[in-house]
Enzyme design. Sequence first.
Site, PDB file in Angstrom:
ATOM      1  N   CYS A 143      24.006  -1.782  59.275  1.00 63.33           N
ATOM      2  CA  CYS A 143      23.846  -2.526  58.025  1.00 63.33           C
ATOM      3  C   CYS A 143      23.674  -3.996  58.399  1.00 63.33           C
ATOM      4  CB  CYS A 143      25.061  -2.341  57.116  1.00 63.33           C
ATOM      5  SG  CYS A 143      25.318  -0.613  56.663  1.00 63.33           S
ATOM      6  N   CYS A 163      43.817  -0.860  56.493  1.00 61.65           N
ATOM      7  CA  CYS A 163      42.386  -0.588  56.628  1.00 61.65           C
ATOM      8  C   CYS A 163      42.166   0.003  58.023  1.00 61.65           C
ATOM      9  CB  CYS A 163      41.616  -1.900  56.439  1.00 61.65           C
ATOM     10  SG  CYS A 163      39.841  -1.713  56.563  1.00 61.65           S
ATOM     11  N   CYS A 205      36.358  -7.893  55.279  1.00 65.35           N
ATOM     12  CA  CYS A 205      35.336  -6.833  55.261  1.00 65.35           C
ATOM     13  C   CYS A 205      34.139  -7.232  56.109  1.00 65.35           C
ATOM     14  CB  CYS A 205      34.799  -6.603  53.860  1.00 65.35           C
ATOM     15  SG  CYS A 205      36.021  -6.148  52.662  1.00 65.35           S
ATOM     16  N   GLU A 215      39.602  -2.075  65.765  1.00 62.48           N
ATOM     17  CA  GLU A 215      40.503  -2.930  64.995  1.00 62.48           C
ATOM     18  C   GLU A 215      41.068  -2.211  63.776  1.00 62.48           C
ATOM     19  OE1 GLU A 215      39.261  -7.430  65.881  1.00 62.48           O
ATOM     20  OE2 GLU A 215      37.803  -6.398  64.624  1.00 62.48           O
ATOM     21  N   CYS A 256      26.659  -6.569  58.202  1.00 68.29           N
ATOM     22  CA  CYS A 256      27.961  -6.169  58.738  1.00 68.29           C
ATOM     23  C   CYS A 256      28.065  -6.462  60.235  1.00 68.29           C
ATOM     24  CB  CYS A 256      28.188  -4.675  58.476  1.00 68.29           C
ATOM     25  SG  CYS A 256      29.773  -4.078  59.111  1.00 68.29           S
ATOM     26  N   CYS A 306      29.651   1.362  65.407  1.00 70.56           N
ATOM     27  CA  CYS A 306      29.079   2.074  64.264  1.00 70.56           C
ATOM     28  C   CYS A 306      27.597   2.302  64.518  1.00 70.56           C
ATOM     29  CB  CYS A 306      29.259   1.233  62.992  1.00 70.56           C
ATOM     30  SG  CYS A 306      28.889   2.104  61.466  1.00 70.56           S
TER      31      CYS A 306
HETATM   32  N1  SAH Z   1      30.882   2.762  56.925  1.00 65.77           N
HETATM   33  C1  SAH Z   1      31.710   2.809  55.739  1.00 65.77           C
HETATM   34  C2  SAH Z   1      33.073   2.214  55.997  1.00 65.77           C
HETATM   35  C3  SAH Z   1      33.083   0.697  56.219  1.00 65.77           C
HETATM   36  S1  SAH Z   1      33.828  -0.017  54.820  1.00 65.77           S
HETATM   37  C4  SAH Z   1      30.988   2.146  54.600  1.00 65.77           C
HETATM   38  O1  SAH Z   1      29.924   1.585  54.826  1.00 65.77           O
HETATM   39  O2  SAH Z   1      31.439   2.231  53.471  1.00 65.77           O
HETATM   40  C5  SAH Z   1      33.500  -1.708  55.001  1.00 65.77           C
HETATM   41  C6  SAH Z   1      32.985  -2.304  53.695  1.00 65.77           C
HETATM   42  O3  SAH Z   1      32.750  -3.700  53.893  1.00 65.77           O
HETATM   43  C7  SAH Z   1      31.667  -1.683  53.306  1.00 65.77           C
HETATM   44  O4  SAH Z   1      31.522  -1.656  51.910  1.00 65.77           O
HETATM   45  C8  SAH Z   1      30.715  -2.678  53.901  1.00 65.77           C
HETATM   46  O5  SAH Z   1      29.439  -2.560  53.355  1.00 65.77           O
HETATM   47  C9  SAH Z   1      31.387  -3.983  53.568  1.00 65.77           C
HETATM   48  N2  SAH Z   1      30.946  -5.092  54.420  1.00 65.77           N
HETATM   49  C10 SAH Z   1      30.391  -5.012  55.631  1.00 65.77           C
HETATM   50  N3  SAH Z   1      30.109  -6.235  56.103  1.00 65.77           N
HETATM   51  C11 SAH Z   1      30.498  -7.111  55.178  1.00 65.77           C
HETATM   52  C12 SAH Z   1      30.488  -8.532  55.116  1.00 65.77           C
HETATM   53  N4  SAH Z   1      30.026  -9.274  56.118  1.00 65.77           N
HETATM   54  N5  SAH Z   1      30.992  -9.117  54.012  1.00 65.77           N
HETATM   55  C13 SAH Z   1      31.493  -8.371  53.016  1.00 65.77           C
HETATM   56  N6  SAH Z   1      31.533  -7.026  53.026  1.00 65.77           N
HETATM   57  C14 SAH Z   1      31.039  -6.387  54.097  1.00 65.77           C
END
Ligand code: SAH
Length: 377
Positions: free
Chosen positions: A131, A120, A356, A107, A134, A127
């Site tokens: 996390c 974005c 995000c 996406e 996420c 991935c």
């Molecule tokens: N792998 C990289 C790039 C992804 S950026 C990284 O971790 O930085 C995506 C951003 O959104 C990251 O800061 C991630 O931690 C955040 N994110 C992931 N899931 C989320 C959620 N459910 N709500 C808000 N932010 C989230």
Amino acid sequence: MSAHAHAFAPPAAGPDGLTDLVGLSLAELTEAVLALGEPRFRATQLWHWIYHRGATDFAAMTTLSKGFRAKLAERFLVGRPQVSTHQLSSDGTRKWLLRFADGNEAECVFIPEEDRGTLCVSSQVGCTLTCRFCHTGTQRLVRNLSPAEIVGQILLARDTLGEWPSPKEGRLLTNIVMMGMGEPLYNYENVAAALRLVTDPNGISLSKRRITLSTAGVVPAMRRCGEELGVNLAVSLHATNDAVRDEIVPLNRKYPIAELLQACRDYPGVHNARRITFEYVMLKDVNDSDAEAHALADLLADIPAKINLIPFNPWPGSPYLCSEPERIERFSDILFERGFSAPVRRPRGRDIQAACGQLKSASERKRKSEREAAPAA
Ligand code: SAH
């Protein structure tokens, strides 16, 4: 890391036997042009058509001779990812689900704002990081995206926005954040190649100051990123102690907070005018206390930093809740009182699951159903 990249690399030529010119460096493009018996400067012209004019049809490249255009069309194509779905949010955010030549999907999201338009971009299908908060993290890594597939997201957004030839002024797409699916520093070579294409002054010509790469903290690749690409860095910190961060960002067990912050202090070119962005997702009763706001200020005291507070975006089955708005405000106020810029990121495109951490493609689901189908067969 490059072994990683090659292990997952998609085939160079498509099923029709044509090789995509998108994603090649100017040197590689020149090689291809010379091999067709054409002079070197034709490569620059071709480059201009691909990255400045956005042409995908050789027939439209009218500064090239008819013979050359015919030779190109026999062997090459100027590709785009296929669009599986394209959704427009009530707030103007767009999300594309892209389908690549091998059927894998990822996406890409466009977020228009008053003073900018941010794309974005995804770096991987799925991935490896897992996390806990996420959605993409629940999807197994299928593979790295190639340079063509990464730059293809930008070309495609430009197609949709009608931004060809590359305008100098008044652009809609002004910024790129490598914050889509995947961990860009686990696909460093391909991301670097794509960003070199995007910043080339004779093509899309986007300033590296308008590009931000976000990492969960792949410490060994951070210095290289700063030295070679010079893009802005964002770090997904999300916690102020290793116990909590180990739990929500498992990569922390490999590169704990102290090491990560040292790599931030050492990030080439970091100074007050060019701060590192620290992303901090607000999870109710997990990382959102007053004490943690103070701990965060202590941790970042000697780093040129700005903090981005991200209200947690829920997804089906997510194990956390978003902090209450008053809690987020208080957290932000404490950081502000301690001298930090700590705005709360307004969620965009939540209605189309484009915010995000909400990105997830069906690539895994398909594989899973294939696996499940196997024993029965
Ligand atoms: N792998 C990289 C790039 C992804 S950026 C990284 O971790 O930085 C995506 C951003 O959104 C990251 O800061 C991630 O931690 C955040 N994110 C992931 N899931 C989320 C959620 N459910 N709500 C808000 N932010 C989230």
